[in-house]
Design a protein around this motif. Sequence first.
Motif, PDB file in Angstrom:
ATOM      1  N   LYS A   1     -38.451 -25.171 -24.957  1.00 30.54           N
ATOM      2  CA  LYS A   1     -40.294 -25.896 -25.681  1.00 30.54           C
ATOM      3  C   LYS A   1     -39.479 -26.916 -25.587  1.00 30.54           C
ATOM      4  N   SER A   2     -40.879 -27.912 -25.169  1.00 27.51           N
ATOM      5  CA  SER A   2     -40.654 -29.362 -25.617  1.00 27.51           C
ATOM      6  C   SER A   2     -41.672 -30.153 -25.636  1.00 27.51           C
ATOM      7  N   ASP A   3     -41.495 -31.500 -26.178  1.00 32.08           N
ATOM      8  CA  ASP A   3     -42.593 -32.636 -26.615  1.00 32.08           C
ATOM      9  C   ASP A   3     -42.258 -33.588 -25.366  1.00 32.08           C
ATOM     10  N   LYS A   4     -42.631 -33.833 -24.812  1.00 31.75           N
ATOM     11  CA  LYS A   4     -42.877 -34.813 -23.841  1.00 31.75           C
ATOM     12  C   LYS A   4     -43.676 -36.236 -23.725  1.00 31.75           C
TER      13      LYS A   4
ATOM     14  N   HIS B   1     -32.811 -26.199 -36.089  1.00 32.72           N
ATOM     15  CA  HIS B   1     -33.210 -26.688 -34.847  1.00 32.72           C
ATOM     16  C   HIS B   1     -33.423 -25.623 -34.511  1.00 32.72           C
ATOM     17  N   GLU B   2     -34.484 -25.178 -33.701  1.00 33.37           N
ATOM     18  CA  GLU B   2     -34.857 -24.676 -32.748  1.00 33.37           C
ATOM     19  C   GLU B   2     -34.245 -24.985 -31.428  1.00 33.37           C
ATOM     20  N   PRO B   3     -34.149 -24.205 -30.388  1.00 30.60           N
ATOM     21  CA  PRO B   3     -34.012 -25.069 -29.249  1.00 30.60           C
ATOM     22  C   PRO B   3     -35.559 -25.594 -28.345  1.00 30.60           C
ATOM     23  N   THR B   4     -34.715 -26.902 -28.473  1.00 31.87           N
ATOM     24  CA  THR B   4     -36.198 -27.619 -28.042  1.00 31.87           C
ATOM     25  C   THR B   4     -35.037 -29.040 -27.474  1.00 31.87           C
ATOM     26  N   ALA B   5     -36.309 -29.480 -26.619  1.00 24.19           N
ATOM     27  CA  ALA B   5     -36.940 -30.859 -25.568  1.00 24.19           C
ATOM     28  C   ALA B   5     -37.265 -31.679 -26.287  1.00 24.19           C
TER      29      ALA B   5
ATOM     30  N   VAL C   1     -33.490 -35.997 -26.414  1.00 25.10           N
ATOM     31  CA  VAL C   1     -33.045 -34.932 -26.786  1.00 25.10           C
ATOM     32  C   VAL C   1     -32.889 -33.882 -26.455  1.00 25.10           C
ATOM     33  N   PHE C   2     -31.810 -33.395 -26.919  1.00 21.37           N
ATOM     34  CA  PHE C   2     -32.064 -31.645 -26.636  1.00 21.37           C
ATOM     35  C   PHE C   2     -30.968 -30.982 -27.854  1.00 21.37           C
ATOM     36  N   PHE C   3     -31.958 -29.822 -28.665  1.00 21.39           N
ATOM     37  CA  PHE C   3     -31.320 -29.403 -29.527  1.00 21.39           C
ATOM     38  C   PHE C   3     -31.069 -28.925 -28.839  1.00 21.39           C
ATOM     39  N   ASN C   4     -29.499 -27.328 -29.119  1.00 15.97           N
ATOM     40  CA  ASN C   4     -29.532 -25.976 -29.345  1.00 15.97           C
ATOM     41  C   ASN C   4     -29.492 -25.096 -28.100  1.00 15.97           C
ATOM     42  N   THR C   5     -29.252 -26.231 -26.517  1.00  9.39           N
ATOM     43  CA  THR C   5     -29.569 -25.710 -25.768  1.00  9.39           C
ATOM     44  C   THR C   5     -28.931 -25.977 -24.301  1.00  9.39           C
ATOM     45  N   GLU C   6     -27.906 -24.954 -23.984  1.00 11.48           N
ATOM     46  CA  GLU C   6     -26.191 -25.690 -22.898  1.00 11.48           C
ATOM     47  C   GLU C   6     -27.217 -25.232 -21.799  1.00 11.48           C
ATOM     48  N   TYR C   7     -28.508 -24.940 -21.300  1.00 10.32           N
ATOM     49  CA  TYR C   7     -29.280 -24.195 -20.127  1.00 10.32           C
ATOM     50  C   TYR C   7     -29.332 -25.930 -19.259  1.00 10.32           C
ATOM     51  N   TYR C   8     -28.619 -25.724 -18.453  1.00 12.91           N
ATOM     52  CA  TYR C   8     -28.660 -27.167 -17.170  1.00 12.91           C
ATOM     53  C   TYR C   8     -29.556 -27.071 -17.313  1.00 12.91           C
ATOM     54  N   GLY C   9     -30.343 -26.466 -16.155  1.00 13.57           N
ATOM     55  CA  GLY C   9     -31.407 -26.645 -15.328  1.00 13.57           C
ATOM     56  C   GLY C   9     -32.457 -27.556 -16.001  1.00 13.57           C
ATOM     57  N   GLN C  10     -32.641 -27.419 -17.996  1.00 16.57           N
ATOM     58  CA  GLN C  10     -33.536 -28.130 -17.890  1.00 16.57           C
ATOM     59  C   GLN C  10     -33.087 -29.645 -17.928  1.00 16.57           C
TER      60      GLN C  10
END
Length: 391
Positions: free
Chosen positions: A15-18, A92-96, A106-115
């Motif tokens: 999930k994200s806030d842009k 922090h939940e996984p969030t961008a 800022v990315f928190f707690n996600t290592e997925y490279y695609g995003q």
Amino acid sequence: MKLDNYITSSTARVKSDKNVPKAKFQTLKAVAEKKLHEARAARSKANLNGITVEFYGNSKHQKDFWKLNWKEAPHSSHPDARIYSAYGVEGHEPTAYYCPETHESVFFNTEYYGQCKSWALGMAAAIMEEKRNTHSIHGACVDVSGKGVIIVAPTGTGKTTQAFKLMELPGGRIVGDDWVYIDHNEGERLGHLVGRQPEKSLYMRTETQMSKPWLRKIFDESKCENITTAKESCEFTQGPTGCKLTNGRCVFDEGLHWCYYAFGNSRALVHREKVFGPGKVTDQARIRLLVLLRRDDKSPPEVHLDADEAIKVLRKGEYMVRPGAGPKEMWGKLAGEPWYNPYLLLLDHARQEQFFRRMISKFNVKCLLLNTGVDSIDLTHKRIISTLEDT
């Protein structure tokens, strides 16, 4: 043989806030920087067609993919945009998060490279559209004997398949399979548009190996992300030994230890030259044809579009969510992705419309809408070639 494969806790975009205000973003950034400082995280600068984007993160997986993915920016260059990726931050939940004012994420707690990759492109796109009159398109680009083709399509409609078929032609050379930059100021000077791409390696969906078995060896030798390595983790098992996707025997029952199409969002990062050979890649193409793909069982197989018609299709961005491409509850349902570009962090409809309208009306780029749901791969390919020959 051991596969160089990393399983991320988040296997798709989080999930994200842009549109985070600067004051709030500074607080989030401070939390990320504290974690990164404690972890002695590394920084790496990438050159995205003249825009320097800096990655600062504590995930070795993301850092390794980042350095393989992009052309390196000069060490002395000042970052135009930054990504702070902090993994293991409590509370922090996984969030961008993205701050348009500072062009930082800022990315928190996600290592997925695609995003991470897509937001780097999105930040560079925002800067280039605003300051350089450069259009960023989520699509594949191929040069065929001096004629450039851009293929824009939602996931699962055959974009990569058709790009590969064009590249395999005697005069075919691939520019990129995911992203194209078009400088309209340059277009004014030259009288035509040139498509370029920023990546030195391709972040490929490994499911392409299902239709191109020769890719297995290349993927075996590449860095991979989220490849299924156990039969019980496969979404497509059919019966005791079958596969729903191939209607054949499960690769695990054939004695193989991993399957490249058991999960729809598994990836490999591969140098373009390794996939296609040095003679089949190029960094730019003179754009003559824009191909839009859709997949359903009702629409006509081929429609030639004028600028107004193309913009209507692109702005709506309707597509069917395929397995692995979004939340599981959305698989098989219709969704909308304006301009078929999920990477745009600052979505300016007027600017996108202006760019596409100029492409088709001013620079005489033909636009073709094809339905891969009613045509075979070969027939779709023939339709593209036929139109390209008339440009």
